[in-house]
Write a protein that holds these residues in place. Structure first.
Motif, PDB file in Angstrom:
ATOM      1  N   GLN A  70      10.516   7.185   6.857  1.00 44.14           N
ATOM      2  CA  GLN A  70      10.445   6.986   5.399  1.00 44.14           C
ATOM      3  C   GLN A  70       9.178   6.245   4.983  1.00 44.14           C
ATOM      4  N   LYS A  71       8.472   5.652   5.946  1.00 44.07           N
ATOM      5  CA  LYS A  71       7.167   5.052   5.606  1.00 44.07           C
ATOM      6  C   LYS A  71       6.229   6.193   5.292  1.00 44.07           C
ATOM      7  N   GLY A  72       5.461   5.991   4.205  1.00 40.78           N
ATOM      8  CA  GLY A  72       4.580   7.057   3.798  1.00 40.78           C
ATOM      9  C   GLY A  72       3.278   7.112   4.577  1.00 40.78           C
ATOM     10  N   GLY A  73       2.709   8.317   4.708  1.00 43.08           N
ATOM     11  CA  GLY A  73       1.374   8.484   5.235  1.00 43.08           C
ATOM     12  C   GLY A  73       1.201   8.147   6.699  1.00 43.08           C
ATOM     13  N   VAL A  74       2.252   8.322   7.532  1.00 39.45           N
ATOM     14  CA  VAL A  74       2.175   7.922   8.942  1.00 39.45           C
ATOM     15  C   VAL A  74       1.797   9.083   9.856  1.00 39.45           C
ATOM     16  N   GLY A  75       1.693  10.318   9.268  1.00 45.98           N
ATOM     17  CA  GLY A  75       1.292  11.461  10.074  1.00 45.98           C
ATOM     18  C   GLY A  75       2.424  12.431  10.367  1.00 45.98           C
ATOM     19  N   LEU A 116      10.046  20.592   4.245  1.00 43.57           N
ATOM     20  CA  LEU A 116      11.096  20.064   3.369  1.00 43.57           C
ATOM     21  C   LEU A 116      10.536  19.019   2.410  1.00 43.57           C
ATOM     22  N   ASP A 117       9.203  18.978   2.264  1.00 41.13           N
ATOM     23  CA  ASP A 117       8.591  18.007   1.360  1.00 41.13           C
ATOM     24  C   ASP A 117       8.121  18.745   0.104  1.00 41.13           C
ATOM     25  N   PRO A 118       8.600  18.362  -1.077  1.00 40.31           N
ATOM     26  CA  PRO A 118       8.215  19.048  -2.312  1.00 40.31           C
ATOM     27  C   PRO A 118       6.702  19.106  -2.526  1.00 40.31           C
ATOM     28  N   PRO A 166      10.054  14.528   3.743  1.00 41.20           N
ATOM     29  CA  PRO A 166       9.349  13.693   2.773  1.00 41.20           C
ATOM     30  C   PRO A 166       9.504  12.208   3.142  1.00 41.20           C
ATOM     31  N   PRO A 167       8.684  11.325   2.527  1.00 38.91           N
ATOM     32  CA  PRO A 167       8.732   9.886   2.867  1.00 38.91           C
ATOM     33  C   PRO A 167       9.875   9.160   2.153  1.00 38.91           C
ATOM     34  N   SER A 168      11.106   9.618   2.339  1.00 42.44           N
ATOM     35  CA  SER A 168      12.234   8.853   1.794  1.00 42.44           C
ATOM     36  C   SER A 168      13.508   9.275   2.509  1.00 42.44           C
ATOM     37  N   THR A 199       0.543   7.235  16.093  1.00 42.42           N
ATOM     38  CA  THR A 199      -0.513   8.027  15.453  1.00 42.42           C
ATOM     39  C   THR A 199      -1.612   7.135  14.879  1.00 42.42           C
ATOM     40  N   MET A 200      -2.756   7.748  14.616  1.00 43.79           N
ATOM     41  CA  MET A 200      -3.917   7.090  13.995  1.00 43.79           C
ATOM     42  C   MET A 200      -4.276   5.804  14.721  1.00 43.79           C
ATOM     43  N   HIS A 201      -4.214   5.870  16.058  1.00 47.70           N
ATOM     44  CA  HIS A 201      -4.571   4.708  16.881  1.00 47.70           C
ATOM     45  C   HIS A 201      -6.084   4.547  16.837  1.00 47.70           C
ATOM     46  N   VAL A 246      -0.779   9.291  22.930  1.00 52.00           N
ATOM     47  CA  VAL A 246      -1.051   8.562  21.682  1.00 52.00           C
ATOM     48  C   VAL A 246      -2.091   9.371  20.907  1.00 52.00           C
ATOM     49  N   ILE A 247      -1.858   9.584  19.603  1.00 52.00           N
ATOM     50  CA  ILE A 247      -2.794  10.347  18.792  1.00 52.00           C
ATOM     51  C   ILE A 247      -3.844   9.392  18.213  1.00 52.00           C
ATOM     52  N   PRO A 248      -5.121   9.582  18.541  1.00 49.57           N
ATOM     53  CA  PRO A 248      -6.166   8.673  18.047  1.00 49.57           C
ATOM     54  C   PRO A 248      -6.463   8.935  16.568  1.00 49.57           C
ATOM     55  N   ARG A 249      -6.974   7.912  15.865  1.00 48.55           N
ATOM     56  CA  ARG A 249      -7.516   8.162  14.521  1.00 48.55           C
ATOM     57  C   ARG A 249      -8.790   8.984  14.722  1.00 48.55           C
ATOM     58  N   ASN A 250      -8.870  10.120  14.039  1.00 48.62           N
ATOM     59  CA  ASN A 250      -9.972  11.064  14.281  1.00 48.62           C
ATOM     60  C   ASN A 250     -10.233  11.789  12.972  1.00 48.62           C
ATOM     61  N   VAL A 307      -9.289  15.373  12.170  1.00 48.66           N
ATOM     62  CA  VAL A 307      -7.876  15.693  11.893  1.00 48.66           C
ATOM     63  C   VAL A 307      -7.628  15.691  10.380  1.00 48.66           C
ATOM     64  N   ALA A 308      -8.251  14.731   9.700  1.00 49.16           N
ATOM     65  CA  ALA A 308      -8.047  14.629   8.240  1.00 49.16           C
ATOM     66  C   ALA A 308      -8.832  15.714   7.500  1.00 49.16           C
ATOM     67  N   GLU A 309      -9.903  16.212   8.118  1.00 51.02           N
ATOM     68  CA  GLU A 309     -10.714  17.247   7.473  1.00 51.02           C
ATOM     69  C   GLU A 309     -10.069  18.634   7.592  1.00 51.02           C
ATOM     70  N   GLN A 341       3.694   9.460  -5.555  1.00 54.53           N
ATOM     71  CA  GLN A 341       4.752   9.828  -4.609  1.00 54.53           C
ATOM     72  C   GLN A 341       4.187  10.228  -3.240  1.00 54.53           C
ATOM     73  N   LYS A 342       2.858  10.484  -3.168  1.00 57.78           N
ATOM     74  CA  LYS A 342       2.261  10.730  -1.845  1.00 57.78           C
ATOM     75  C   LYS A 342       2.342   9.434  -1.070  1.00 57.78           C
ATOM     76  N   GLY A 343       2.729   9.568   0.213  1.00 62.44           N
ATOM     77  CA  GLY A 343       2.882   8.368   1.005  1.00 62.44           C
ATOM     78  C   GLY A 343       1.580   7.840   1.576  1.00 62.44           C
ATOM     79  N   GLY A 344       1.508   6.539   1.776  1.00 67.19           N
ATOM     80  CA  GLY A 344       0.420   5.922   2.501  1.00 67.19           C
ATOM     81  C   GLY A 344      -0.927   5.960   1.813  1.00 67.19           C
ATOM     82  N   VAL A 383      -5.227   6.879  -5.331  1.00 65.87           N
ATOM     83  CA  VAL A 383      -5.370   8.192  -4.702  1.00 65.87           C
ATOM     84  C   VAL A 383      -6.274   8.032  -3.483  1.00 65.87           C
ATOM     85  N   GLN A 384      -5.704   8.350  -2.322  1.00 61.29           N
ATOM     86  CA  GLN A 384      -6.469   8.251  -1.076  1.00 61.29           C
ATOM     87  C   GLN A 384      -7.514   9.358  -1.034  1.00 61.29           C
ATOM     88  N   CYS A 385      -8.710   9.064  -0.538  1.00 60.35           N
ATOM     89  CA  CYS A 385      -9.784  10.064  -0.494  1.00 60.35           C
ATOM     90  C   CYS A 385      -9.600  11.005   0.678  1.00 60.35           C
TER      91      CYS A 385
END
Ligand SMILES: Nc1ncnc2c1ncn2[C@@H]1O[C@H](COP(=O)(O)OP(=O)(O)OP(=O)(O)O)[C@@H](O)[C@H]1O
Ligand SMILES: Nc1ncnc2c1ncn2[C@@H]1O[C@H](COP(=O)(O)OP(=O)(O)OP(=O)(O)O)[C@@H](O)[C@H]1O
Ligand SMILES: [Mg+2]
Ligand SMILES: [Mg+2]
Lengths: 266, 266
Positions: A10-15, A39-41, A137-139, A194-196, A222-226, A229-231, B10-13, B158-160
């Motif tokens: 439920q924590k947001g943005g964790v990957g 399952l995330d709107p 979703p994050p909830s 994640t995002m180590h 362990v998934i490194p911060r890279n 991945v975000a691109e 509502q976007k997480g993190g 808003v995260q970039c």
């Protein structure tokens, strides 16, 4: 046999979404046909797998509302053979009030998975879906409860940052609640860090704390911060296709191998 | 006069909690007494402001359940004079089913803010709360609706990064829904770009897209990705105290100045 994993925290943005997309791709690339259920709107997993909003003709909203079977919603991704996705649309956000009166509303996805399992049995062994990954979703709302009620186990991404630690106890309590009330065999399949970011001590402090809390359940990978991945999702591709030599891509390939190996030994 | 801002997306993190903590600190440091209302059951803002779980005697759960006034829940942080926090506890996660039958359940926080405004009038002008920042959870549930119904305007981090773009339309629609049904004067105060990583083109691509969508509403101040910002909460401190010379700290000080300036001109 079909294994269903809810990718939840439920924590947001964790990957969660990044793990569903890239683990799914790596499993498919290893010959294990995989379905990602979005399952995330917000529909991030659908977009990241290259399904634009105007091509989501049958969605997980239709499935949960009982208007379609999962088999009708799932489409094979154009990029990765053996990787399927049941896309999400924004109307999923309005589902909760619509089904709040239905007594078995927490089982709508489980019922859809039961019918998927049955129809998969009719297919030749080699063409059957082997893994279902449900991106949550994050909830801890009715969507995440549906995912947990429908799953064999939960795959928990935990970001290597301080705030991510706070939600862990709440998540564990929720899984125990679901096990007691909705799905008696639900367990934690594993926890993926994640995002180590190796530049900061914080990442190792958090990792040690998570290993202390979950023990064996924490994957060795362990998934490194890279940044690659975000691109990748801005090009509508999983990292394995966007930059197969990147540390992020290699880590998800390793994670898939570790999960396949754990399954073999289970 | 008291200005109430909901920090929501509502976007997480994306940096909601980090913005509530550090903007709150910077506003207080600039002489504007500020109350951070923690409406996330994870309680990250409470922890990041140095209030451990065993010191949250009166919480936002008690306030929303009608058992306490905000004035009773709020405590002054030990670290920053003029910065107060109404802490969150985990039972906040169970509030939604408990109040689902109450017709005015979306107004519980607004009513608490009305009584806070009244009691603030009795205090000498210089000691009055000037800003309330409400840290929202990553969903559009009854807690976020309460925050928006209680607020003058919404501050949107808003995260970039690419996935952060997808939720923007949904957020705008929600704000319009709240304006039509719960709070006719609600508007977007501003949009703050967070975790801008100058090493990647993606950050500028996303920033340009957000400026194209929100125009003038986007603050000039951009918060850079800065690992010191992520480290600060593990020491129970805002970045301004943990590392006042860091780029993250300077950016939140600039953001506070920009918001105070916008308010003066409004
Ligand atoms: N290993 C990584 N390295 C760098 N960036 C990453 C990595 N994993 C994820 N990200 C980025 O971090 C952000 C958050 O990841 P993601 O959206 O997958 O999290 P989530 O848990 O699904 O979020 P939500 O709670 O909103 O559903 C995204 O912008 C994503 O591209
Ligand atoms: N400018 C920044 N630079 C580096 N890290 C940051 C920055 N801002 C926030 N973070 C880190 O990113 C993570 C997400 O931020 P935060 O928890 O504030 O987001 P949120 O929107 O409140 O998340 P949630 O949706 O779970 O409530 C945290 O670990 C935080 O420490
Ligand atoms: Mg996601
Ligand atoms: Mg938060």
């Amino acid at each position: 046999d079909l294994r269903v994993l809810a990718v939840a925290n439920q924590k947001g943005g964790v990957g969660k979404t990044t793990t569903a997309i890239n683990l799914g791709t790596a499993l498919a690339a290893a010959g294990q046909r995989t379905l990602v259920v979005d399952l995330d709107p917000q529909g991030n997993a659908s977009t990241g797998l290259g399904i634009p909003e105007d091509q989501r003709h049958v969605s997980t909203y239709d499935v949960l509302a009982g208007a379609a079977a999962l088999e009708q919603a799932m489409v094979e991704t154009a990029m990765v053979p053996g990787l399927y996705v049941a896309p999400a649309t924004r109307d999923l956000a309005g589902l909760e009030p619509e089904i709040s009166a239905a007594p078995n509303r927490a089982y709508f996805l489980r019922d859809a998975i039961v019918s998927l399992r049955a129809s998969e049995q009719d297919r030749p062994e080699k063409e059957r879906i082997r893994y279902v990954l449900i991106d949550c979703p994050p909830s801890l709302n009715i969507l995440t409860l549906n995912a947990m009620a429908a799953s064999d186990s939960v795959l928990v991404p935990v970001q290597c940052e301080f705030f991510a630690l706070e939600g862990i106890t709440q998540l564990k309590e929720t899984i125990e609640f679901v096990r007691a009330s909705l799905n008696p065999t639900l367990e934690i399949h594993g926890v993926v860090l994640t995002m180590h970011d190796s530049r900061t001590k914080l990442a190792d402090e958090v990792s040690n704390e998570v290993r202390g809390f979950f023990g064996e359940k924490v994957y060795a990978t362990v998934i490194p911060r890279n940044v690659r991945v975000a691109e990748a999702p801005s090009h509508g591709k999983p990292i394995l296709l966007y930059d197969s030599k990147s540390p992020g891509s290699r880590a998800y390939i390793d994670l898939a191998a570790e999960i396949i190996d754990r399954e073999r030994r289970a």
